[in-house]
Every structure is written in structure tokens, then in C-alpha cells.
Scaffold this motif. Structure first.
Motif, PDB file in Angstrom:
ATOM      1  N   PHE A  48       0.815  -1.206   0.000  1.00  0.00           N
ATOM      2  CA  PHE A  48       0.000   0.000   0.000  1.00  0.00           C
ATOM      3  C   PHE A  48       0.857   1.267   0.000  1.00  0.00           C
ATOM      4  CE2 PHE A  48      -2.980  -3.139   1.474  1.00  0.00           C
ATOM      5  CZ  PHE A  48      -4.203  -2.707   0.993  1.00  0.00           C
ATOM      6  N   GLY A  49       2.170   1.083   0.069  1.00  0.00           N
ATOM      7  CA  GLY A  49       3.061   2.225   0.070  1.00  0.00           C
ATOM      8  C   GLY A  49       3.052   3.021   1.357  1.00  0.00           C
ATOM      9  N   VAL A  50       2.699   2.370   2.468  1.00  0.00           N
ATOM     10  CA  VAL A  50       2.593   3.107   3.742  1.00  0.00           C
ATOM     11  C   VAL A  50       3.429   2.477   4.847  1.00  0.00           C
ATOM     12  CG1 VAL A  50       0.286   3.993   3.215  1.00  0.00           C
ATOM     13  CG2 VAL A  50       0.522   1.804   4.395  1.00  0.00           C
ATOM     14  N   LYS A  51       4.304   1.557   4.508  1.00  0.00           N
ATOM     15  CA  LYS A  51       5.064   0.850   5.540  1.00  0.00           C
ATOM     16  C   LYS A  51       5.855   1.800   6.437  1.00  0.00           C
ATOM     17  CE  LYS A  51       8.974  -1.217   4.749  1.00  0.00           C
ATOM     18  NZ  LYS A  51      10.045  -2.143   4.323  1.00  0.00           N
ATOM     19  N   ASP A  52       6.460   2.822   5.836  1.00  0.00           N
ATOM     20  CA  ASP A  52       7.311   3.732   6.608  1.00  0.00           C
ATOM     21  C   ASP A  52       6.511   4.558   7.608  1.00  0.00           C
ATOM     22  OD1 ASP A  52       9.475   2.801   5.195  1.00  0.00           O
ATOM     23  OD2 ASP A  52       9.466   4.457   3.746  1.00  0.00           O
ATOM     24  N   GLU A  53       5.222   4.753   7.355  1.00  0.00           N
ATOM     25  CA  GLU A  53       4.400   5.525   8.275  1.00  0.00           C
ATOM     26  C   GLU A  53       3.947   4.706   9.484  1.00  0.00           C
ATOM     27  OE1 GLU A  53       3.936   5.693   4.978  1.00  0.00           O
ATOM     28  OE2 GLU A  53       4.619   7.756   4.685  1.00  0.00           O
ATOM     29  N   MET A  54       4.061   3.396   9.396  1.00  0.00           N
ATOM     30  CA  MET A  54       3.558   2.513  10.450  1.00  0.00           C
ATOM     31  C   MET A  54       4.676   2.120  11.393  1.00  0.00           C
ATOM     32  SD  MET A  54       0.360   2.292   9.661  1.00  0.00           S
ATOM     33  CE  MET A  54      -0.790   2.355   8.278  1.00  0.00           C
ATOM     34  N   ASP A  55       4.961   2.956  12.385  1.00  0.00           N
ATOM     35  CA  ASP A  55       6.013   2.613  13.342  1.00  0.00           C
ATOM     36  C   ASP A  55       5.469   1.661  14.403  1.00  0.00           C
ATOM     37  OD1 ASP A  55       4.544   4.127  15.137  1.00  0.00           O
ATOM     38  OD2 ASP A  55       5.843   5.878  14.983  1.00  0.00           O
ATOM     39  N   LYS A  56       6.326   1.298  15.348  1.00  0.00           N
ATOM     40  CA  LYS A  56       5.963   0.297  16.349  1.00  0.00           C
ATOM     41  C   LYS A  56       4.756   0.724  17.177  1.00  0.00           C
ATOM     42  CE  LYS A  56       8.642  -0.371  19.935  1.00  0.00           C
ATOM     43  NZ  LYS A  56       9.792  -0.805  20.772  1.00  0.00           N
ATOM     44  N   SER A  57       4.697   1.987  17.566  1.00  0.00           N
ATOM     45  CA  SER A  57       3.591   2.459  18.407  1.00  0.00           C
ATOM     46  C   SER A  57       2.269   2.423  17.647  1.00  0.00           C
ATOM     47  CB  SER A  57       3.875   3.871  18.918  1.00  0.00           C
ATOM     48  OG  SER A  57       3.970   4.784  17.848  1.00  0.00           O
ATOM     49  N   VAL A  58       2.299   2.761  16.358  1.00  0.00           N
ATOM     50  CA  VAL A  58       1.081   2.718  15.538  1.00  0.00           C
ATOM     51  C   VAL A  58       0.588   1.282  15.406  1.00  0.00           C
ATOM     52  CG1 VAL A  58       0.163   3.084  13.214  1.00  0.00           C
ATOM     53  CG2 VAL A  58       1.608   4.829  14.267  1.00  0.00           C
ATOM     54  N   LEU A  59       1.518   0.368  15.131  1.00  0.00           N
ATOM     55  CA  LEU A  59       1.141  -1.039  14.984  1.00  0.00           C
ATOM     56  C   LEU A  59       0.585  -1.600  16.285  1.00  0.00           C
ATOM     57  CD1 LEU A  59       4.116  -2.445  12.861  1.00  0.00           C
ATOM     58  CD2 LEU A  59       1.767  -2.100  12.103  1.00  0.00           C
TER      59      LEU A  59
END
Length: 220
Positions: A136-147
């Protein structure tokens, strides 16, 4: 029969189980048969005789769905809207990042369902999830806290089970069949068209600043 008649026919132990099962459904929406021994006990208690539960929940505008193929019982509304997450009770708004993560988990489960890989639990790693996010091209936006925030939420509603700490190599996500109810194919297509474009181009700072912003289409 009325709910009062059902209660009269129950033993004291059965009444306690009935009450426990109702509280579980009201709080968590799903009961997944293979989650643990308690869930298994509640699942078979309801599926053996769902009528008292339907009678009880219909008084407050709900009903139950017993999916014996997937081993899931769901609390649902009579009338449902078409939303990004098709959970019919405990409605909350999903944030954009939560919606994307849910979408990725749904894709992985449906892929396994289509391939017939359901003879044993479906376990994926955080790396597997990040691989889907990358599509989806959003991996870099999903840090550990978001996950962690998103996965804790989905675990609370019996969609997944998180084993270990997010960020650890041994951390695993067990995907439950309740994910089948989270999205259908048409909802998924609409979801992708709208949400992916919103997520693309968002910086990590923008994602953090928008953390409290509710997604207009995503619901749990």
C-alpha cells in the motif's frame, strides 16, 4: 418462548453461563471457538441452543449470527450500514492507520482461506504484516507504536491474538476467522479506492498529528 421461560428452564450453572456469554458478546462482539477453552465452552453453549440469545438480544435491537463453518458467533444489528469494517455492534470509528492495518490482516486471512490453509492456526509475523503494508506504500508511516495500538484494538475485539511484544523478532499475530466478518469483497474494493489515496504521501509527522482524527468511512 419468552426469555423468562428460557431462564426458568436453565439450571443455576446454565444461567451463569448465559449471562457470561451475553456479557462477552456485548463487550467484544465475537466469540471465537478455537481461541481458548473458555471461548470454546461459550461457543458450544450458544450454538447448541441459540434461541434464548436471539430472544434476549432482540429486546435491545440485536441478534446473533452463528457461523459453524468458521467457528464464530457474532453479535449483530438488524440493520447494518456498509462500512469499512462490518462489525455490527460496538461501533467505533477507525483511524486511517488502523483501517489500513485491518485491511492487510483481512487480505492475509482471505488469501489463506482461498488456498485452503485452515487446518492449523494462521500465524504471521510483524515482518509479514509490514510486507503487506509495503504493497500500500505506507510501511514507513507505520512505526511500532502505531502497529501496537491497532493490534491491541483488534485483539480486544477477538479478530486477532498478539503473542509477544510488537518489535520483538518472536512476536506473532494469530488471525482469527472473525476477520471474515470484518470486510467483504465489495467493501474492500471501495476501501482501497478511498483510503489508500489518503494514506499515500502522509509523512510520519502528519500521521502522528492526525492520530486522533477519525476515519470517515472506517468502523468497527
Amino acid at each position: 418462548m419468552s426469555i423468562e421461560q428460557y431462564m426458568e428452564d436453565y439450571t443455576s450453572s446454565e444461567r451463569e453461563t448465559f449471562q457470561r456469554a451475553c456479557r462477552r458478546l456485548l463487550k467484544q462482539t465475537f466469540i471465537v471457538r478455537d481461541r481458548n477453552e473458555e471461548s470454546r465452552k461459550l461457543y458450544f453453549f450458544i450454538s447448541k441452543n441459540p434461541a434464548p440469545f436471539s430472544e434476549y438480544f432482540q429486546l435491545i435491537g440485536f441478534d446473533i449470527v452463528v457461523d459453524r463453518n468458521n467457528g464464530v458467533i457474532m453479535l449483530s444489528n438488524y440493520e447494518s450500514e456498509t462500512d469499512s469494517m462490518n462489525v455490527q455492534s460496538n461501533r467505533i470509528q477507525l483511524k486511517k492507520d488502523e483501517s489500513i492495518i485491518l485491511c492487510c490482516l483481512w487480505i492475509v486471512y482471505i488469501d489463506n482461506l482461498n488456498e485452503g490453509n485452515l487446518t492449523r492456526p494462521i500465524l504471521i509475523s510483524i515482518t509479514d504484516l509490514r510486507f503487506e503494508l509495503e504493497k500500500f506504500g505506507v510501511k514507513d508511516e507505520m512505526d511500532k507504536s502505531v502497529l501496537k495500538r491497532a493490534l491491541d484494538l483488534f485483539s480486544r475485539y477477538q479478530l486477532i491474538e498478539l503473542s509477544g511484544k510488537v518489535g520483538d523478532e518472536e512476536c506473532l499475530i494469530r488471525l482469527y476467522p472473525s476477520l471474515v466478518f470484518a470486510l467483504n469483497t465489495e467493501e474492500f474494493k471501495k476501501f482501497v479506492e478511498v483510503t489508500v489515496e489518503r494514506m499515500k504521501g502522509m509523512s510520519a509527522k502528519e500521521l502522528e498529528e492526525g492520530e486522533d482524527e477519525e476515519d470517515e468511512t472506517g468502523e468497527e
